[in-house]
Structure formats: C-alpha cells, structure tokens
Design a protein around this motif. Structure first.
Motif, PDB file in Angstrom:
ATOM      1  N   ALA A 202     -11.410  -0.295 -37.122  1.00  0.00           N
ATOM      2  CA  ALA A 202     -12.539  -0.770 -37.917  1.00  0.00           C
ATOM      3  C   ALA A 202     -12.129  -1.116 -39.340  1.00  0.00           C
ATOM      4  N   ALA A 203     -11.209  -0.354 -39.927  1.00  0.00           N
ATOM      5  CA  ALA A 203     -10.771  -0.632 -41.301  1.00  0.00           C
ATOM      6  C   ALA A 203     -10.097  -1.994 -41.398  1.00  0.00           C
ATOM      7  N   ALA A 204      -9.296  -2.346 -40.379  1.00  0.00           N
ATOM      8  CA  ALA A 204      -8.621  -3.649 -40.380  1.00  0.00           C
ATOM      9  C   ALA A 204      -9.636  -4.785 -40.219  1.00  0.00           C
ATOM     10  N   LEU A 205     -10.640  -4.578 -39.367  1.00  0.00           N
ATOM     11  CA  LEU A 205     -11.688  -5.586 -39.206  1.00  0.00           C
ATOM     12  C   LEU A 205     -12.441  -5.807 -40.518  1.00  0.00           C
ATOM     13  N   SER A 206     -12.763  -4.719 -41.192  1.00  0.00           N
ATOM     14  CA  SER A 206     -13.489  -4.835 -42.455  1.00  0.00           C
ATOM     15  C   SER A 206     -12.690  -5.615 -43.489  1.00  0.00           C
TER      16      SER A 206
ATOM     17  N   LEU B 115     -12.440 -13.736 -35.351  1.00  0.00           N
ATOM     18  CA  LEU B 115     -13.126 -12.622 -35.996  1.00  0.00           C
ATOM     19  C   LEU B 115     -14.312 -12.150 -35.156  1.00  0.00           C
ATOM     20  N   LEU B 116     -15.090 -13.085 -34.637  1.00  0.00           N
ATOM     21  CA  LEU B 116     -16.216 -12.724 -33.792  1.00  0.00           C
ATOM     22  C   LEU B 116     -15.745 -12.029 -32.514  1.00  0.00           C
ATOM     23  N   ALA B 117     -14.706 -12.573 -31.898  1.00  0.00           N
ATOM     24  CA  ALA B 117     -14.189 -11.978 -30.661  1.00  0.00           C
ATOM     25  C   ALA B 117     -13.639 -10.579 -30.896  1.00  0.00           C
TER      26      ALA B 117
ATOM     27  N   ALA C  22     -17.268  -0.820 -36.934  1.00  0.00           N
ATOM     28  CA  ALA C  22     -16.963  -2.106 -36.304  1.00  0.00           C
ATOM     29  C   ALA C  22     -18.223  -2.954 -36.166  1.00  0.00           C
ATOM     30  N   LEU C  23     -19.350  -2.326 -35.871  1.00  0.00           N
ATOM     31  CA  LEU C  23     -20.611  -3.051 -35.761  1.00  0.00           C
ATOM     32  C   LEU C  23     -21.054  -3.613 -37.113  1.00  0.00           C
ATOM     33  N   VAL C  24     -20.825  -2.876 -38.175  1.00  0.00           N
ATOM     34  CA  VAL C  24     -21.133  -3.388 -39.514  1.00  0.00           C
ATOM     35  C   VAL C  24     -20.284  -4.623 -39.804  1.00  0.00           C
ATOM     36  N   ALA C  25     -18.998  -4.572 -39.452  1.00  0.00           N
ATOM     37  CA  ALA C  25     -18.126  -5.742 -39.627  1.00  0.00           C
ATOM     38  C   ALA C  25     -18.613  -6.905 -38.763  1.00  0.00           C
ATOM     39  N   GLN C  26     -19.069  -6.601 -37.552  1.00  0.00           N
ATOM     40  CA  GLN C  26     -19.587  -7.642 -36.676  1.00  0.00           C
ATOM     41  C   GLN C  26     -20.817  -8.307 -37.279  1.00  0.00           C
TER      42      GLN C  26
END
Length: 407
Positions: A114-118, A145-147, A164-168
């Motif tokens: 999740a940190a990397a996604l953010s 990014l969406l995937a 991860a949902l917040v990033a999504q």
C-alpha cells in the motif's frame, strides 16, 4: 356510426422543450442567460415563443449549458451537442479500456504494498498539477495504476487493504478529472461512483470527503444534479473534525463545494454563507498552506470567489476579486489556468474582448490542455474570432486554431 378519431397530440414546441431542458438542469432564467451571454428576458422570450429558435451556434451553447443534446431542443434527433462542443483527448480510448478491463483471477504477481501504491498516486497528482500536458502524462500512468490498486485491494488484508483502497479512490479521482469535459459522461459517473465506493470500503472519512468534493466538482461543471451533490458534500463534511490539518482542509473544501453549487443555481445568500465557512478554514490553516493534491488553501478560496460572482452574473464584482487575486499562490498549473479562464469569462461578460483574449492566451501558456478542453473557451473563441473587436480577431482566431476549435 362514423368512426371516432382521437384528437391529434399537439407536438412540443421549441419554447416548451427549452423550458423543460432548463428546468431539468436546475437553472434559473438569469443564471441560464448569463451562462450563454444573454439576459433573463431573452431566456423568457425563448421559452414563451416571443423569440424564435436561435441559430445553431446559440443552440449548441444552450445545449451545453443544459447538458442535453441539440435534438432535445429542436426535436431533430440527427444533431448531438457533443459532436460540436466536446473535443476528445487522444488518450480517451486508453482510459475507457482501463475502466472496463477486469482482472478476475489474482495472477502470479505479488500485490504491491500500500505504501508503494500511495507514492505512485502522489507522483501522478504532481503530474496533474504540473506544467505542460497534464492529461497526457497522467493518462500514461492511469491504466497500470488502476489495475495495481484493484489487485492490491483484493489481495491485502486489514489496514494494508484499507490503505490500498484509499489509493484506489484517488486513482479514480484522477480518472474523473481526465474524463471531465470529454464526450464520455457515463464514464464520469462511473469513476465518481467507484471512487466513493472505494472510500467507503476503506472506512475512511477523509477519503469519503475527497470523493464527495470530486463528485461535486465534476458534476457541477456538467450541470448534473447540483443540489444533490451539495447535500452529499454537507453530509461528508459532518464526518470530519476541524482540529487536524488534514481534516480541516477537507472540511473547508466541502464548504466550498456547497458554496459553488448554490452559486451555480443563483442562490446567492446560501452561496456566500458556505464560502465564508471555507474562507474561515483557509485562514485557520494559514496564508502559506495549500493541500498537496486537493490544493485547498487561501489561494483557491479567493479564486473560487471569482467563479461564484460569474455564476451569479456579477462580472464587475468578479473583476474586483481578480484585481486582488494572486494566482501564483495556487500551486497547480491546471488550477491557475482555470482561474485565468474564469477571469476572461468575467471580462467577456462585460464585452471587454481585448482583456478576455489576452487572459485566454495566458491560460494557454500556463496549461495548454486545461484550456483546450474548457467549454467556455470552446464556445467564446469562435465568436471573438468573427465578431470581436477588430484588434483581437486575429489573436482569437490563432488561439482557436491552436486549440483545434473550428472557426
């Protein structure tokens, strides 16, 4: 006995169709007139039949403001407003595919932390607010990014899944912004719904507040369900405290969303009541504060006062705001360009074409893709190129050609 025939149904007139379209858009006659550069009496004349059906350019402007097809006004279903008014970005098909591609199996790839996604989402926001072709640069990142946010939200658990949902949700905000002023209103609604769903699944009041802002922001620009979006913003603001800087910024942003919604439909008292609340939040955050990706701060609050005066048909007051407005305080090229366009709109309402074109040129230098897909610009430039003051016709024509607007 002779056969009885039912009386023929009276076909709808243009006047009735125009009134119906305005009512559906939730606009008063003064507001509708101001948005197309005419008076409230002109709108009344159209709707009562004392003024005949206008020519195609004005029909297109009305259809754009009412967010309907020209066919809804004329009864001729062969003409669609989007054909003439909304220019499609070259990467629109790419974003459409990304939004309608589903990964039903987890695959062999490990979910991204999740940190990397953010961090990737924050980088995308910097590109969106930066100089240059922001839509094109973000479009190159959005499909992956969406995937990846979808994959991680499915595979992770607990607090990591919520992050991860917040990033999504933020990735969908970026998709919403890309799709704004594109001929894809269904996808705007899709991304708005998905961003709010992700925020709710994350059980994050901050994420829900951000989703409410972007739903209000995009749909307000489209004249879509304005009051419903204002109510959503009010509900979301109730989820937040006001002591923490992050919460206060989002709370203030939602007060601004409600203010803009009321100004859009001409409810001046309510509009300024909520603007005052947003202004108070900005002052509490301090003169140098601006949220890193929501951009809320004193600069944005001041700049949106200009938009509110425009929507309330007060160009003189809008220009008073513009005189004191320092757009350099807004750390976003896209937002600076937008507010320059809004200043040009105020000058245009006062028939000051020289200043309007000069500001549109400046907005283009600030953020080319912001002005390219701005509906006000696309409506007024052809008119200025043909009927504006002689000294600005060439400049207006050149800018229209640069933006790919037919003149």
């Amino acid at each position: 006995m002779p056969e009885q025939h039912s009386p023929a149904l009276t076909p709808q007139t243009f006047a009735l169709r125009a009134r119906t379209a305005r009512d559906r858009a939730g606009l008063t006659r003064p507001v509708a007139g101001g948005l197309v550069g005419r008076s409230a009496e002109w709108v009344k004349g159209i709707e009562t039949g004392t003024i005949g059906m206008p020519r195609l350019p004005m029909l297109i402007r009305l259809a754009t403001v009412y967010e309907c097809d020209v066919a809804d006004l004329t009864g001729d279903d062969r003409i669609a407003a989007a054909t003439y008014t909304k220019s499609a970005h070259a990467d629109l098909p790419l974003i459409k595919r990304a939004l309608t591609t589903y990964q039903l199996t987890p695959g062999d790839t490990e979910p991204e932390p999740a940190a990397a996604l953010s961090a990737r989402v924050q980088q995308a926001w910097k590109l969106w607010h930066g100089q240059g072709d922001h839509r094109s640069r973000v479009a190159a990142l959005l499909p992956d990014l969406l995937a990846d946010t979808q994959r991680s939200a499915r595979a992770l658990n607990g607090a990591d899944r919520r992050r991860a949902l917040v990033a999504q949700a933020q990735a969908y905000h970026l998709a919403q912004l890309f799709l704004s002023f594109q001929p894809a209103p269904d996808l705007v609604m899709l991304t708005g719904d998905r961003s709010m769903t992700a925020a709710q699944d994350a059980d994050s009041p901050r994420a829900m507040a951000s989703a409410a802002w972007y739903m209000n922001h995009i749909y307000r620009d489209a004249n879509e369900a304005t009051l419903a979006r204002a109510e959503l913003a009010e509900q979301a603001s109730a989820l937040l405290g006001q002591e923490d800087e992050e919460d206060l910024a989002r709370w203030g942003l939602l007060q601004l969303a409600v203010a803009l919604s009321y100004a859009k439909i001409g409810r001046e008292g309510q509009a300024w009541h909520y603007w005052d609340r947003a202004n108070d939040a900005a002052r509490r955050l301090g003169p140098g504060y601006a949220h890193p990706w929501l951009i809320f701060g004193q600069g944005i609050v001041d700049a949106y006062a200009l938009t509110m005066h425009n929507d309330l048909l007060q160009p003189g007051k809008a220009l008073e705001v513009a005189q004191a407005l320092d757009v350099s305080r807004i750390p976003s090229a896209t937002r600076r360009s937008y507010h320059l366009i809004e200043t040009a709109r105020a000058y245009g309402m006062k028939d000051e074409g020289v200043a309007a074109v000069a500001l549109l040129q400046k907005a283009h230098r600030e953020s080319p893709e912001t002005i390219t897909f701005n509906m006000h610009t696309r409506m007024v430039l052809p008119e200025l190129a043909k009927t504006g003051p002689r000294m600005v016709r060439d400049d207006a024509h050149a800018l229209a050609v640069t933006l790919g607007i037919p003149v």
